[in-house]
Motif scaffolding. Sequence first.
Motif, PDB file in Angstrom:
ATOM      1  N   VAL A  81       0.856  -1.182   0.000  1.00 34.39           N
ATOM      2  CA  VAL A  81       0.000   0.000   0.000  1.00 34.39           C
ATOM      3  C   VAL A  81       0.896   1.237   0.000  1.00 34.39           C
ATOM      4  O   VAL A  81       1.797   1.357   0.837  1.00 34.39           O
ATOM      5  N   ARG A  82       0.650   2.148  -0.931  1.00 31.07           N
ATOM      6  CA  ARG A  82       1.366   3.424  -0.922  1.00 31.07           C
ATOM      7  C   ARG A  82       0.668   4.392   0.033  1.00 31.07           C
ATOM      8  O   ARG A  82      -0.561   4.342   0.199  1.00 31.07           O
ATOM      9  N   ALA A  83       1.435   5.277   0.645  1.00 31.15           N
ATOM     10  CA  ALA A  83       0.860   6.232   1.590  1.00 31.15           C
ATOM     11  C   ALA A  83       1.688   7.509   1.591  1.00 31.15           C
ATOM     12  O   ALA A  83       2.888   7.489   1.299  1.00 31.15           O
ATOM     13  N   ILE A  84       1.023   8.632   1.918  1.00 35.77           N
ATOM     14  CA  ILE A  84       1.693   9.933   2.004  1.00 35.77           C
ATOM     15  C   ILE A  84       1.469  10.504   3.406  1.00 35.77           C
ATOM     16  O   ILE A  84       0.681  11.438   3.599  1.00 35.77           O
ATOM     17  N   PRO A  85       2.128   9.962   4.420  1.00 28.36           N
ATOM     18  CA  PRO A  85       2.003  10.567   5.754  1.00 28.36           C
ATOM     19  C   PRO A  85       2.771  11.882   5.806  1.00 28.36           C
ATOM     20  O   PRO A  85       3.842  12.016   5.206  1.00 28.36           O
ATOM     21  N   LEU A  86       2.235  12.856   6.505  1.00 30.16           N
ATOM     22  CA  LEU A  86       2.864  14.160   6.670  1.00 30.16           C
ATOM     23  C   LEU A  86       3.411  14.274   8.089  1.00 30.16           C
ATOM     24  O   LEU A  86       3.036  13.507   8.980  1.00 30.16           O
TER      25      LEU A  86
END
Length: 254
Positions: free
Chosen positions: A113-118
């Motif tokens: 799963v790709r994710a963009i946590p900030l």
Amino acid sequence: MNSIGVIGVGEIGRALVEGLCGGPGESPEVFLSPRGARTAAELAARFERVRVCADNQEVADRAEIVLVAVRRADRHEALRGLRVGEGKVVVNVMAGVGNDDLRTLLGTTAPLVRAIPLPTVRERASVTVTYPAHPVVDAFFDGLGGSLPVADEAAFNVFSALTGTLTTHYSYLATLTSWAAGRGVPGEDAERYVRGLFQGVGRSLGDESRSLGRLAADHETPKGNNERVRTTWFDDANARALGAVLDGLLADLG
């Protein structure tokens, strides 16, 4: 979810650990790779359930969810030879690295799963974009501020491009501060005012009953100061230039 592994303990890795372990209730076990050794050691000293592993393979073996957060340029060297069992879930937080690329590199059949946590995941106040939707991963990020699953990788890349504007915002605020300081205002006073001004703007973004366009209009008086700056500096040409930069970034991410 009982155990999390983080391979690559940079700024995002640190923020994820702080978000997981700094909240109420018992945190999961967290296993950190020795990459970013100083940060990993500091986190292990702060949080009882955080451990630094001997190598990346130990992280993958001990964790149920394995977050890969190494820099894109370092991925081949950092992940070479790593084996991830099919019973794990791998979360890919490397910007510009697709799941097909990572699956080939790892040679695994585990869900990816790709994710963009900030960075604001450390405050459990960040909406994290994910692709594809996965119940375990989306629940994980729900606990850190919210998940936003998207329909396909093309949409994911659009959100990734938007993330590339973050430091431009900070530089914009720094430019405002420098402008004021150049006209006789003490620099500390200018920065304090600019921070307070835009912290207030940030809080107004929590009012989801109003669109961003509506918020802009509500903060603007016809022929007033805000309208003057918006229409003379952030004009159509400026907006098109920003769009062109984002289009170029999106092309590279794809």
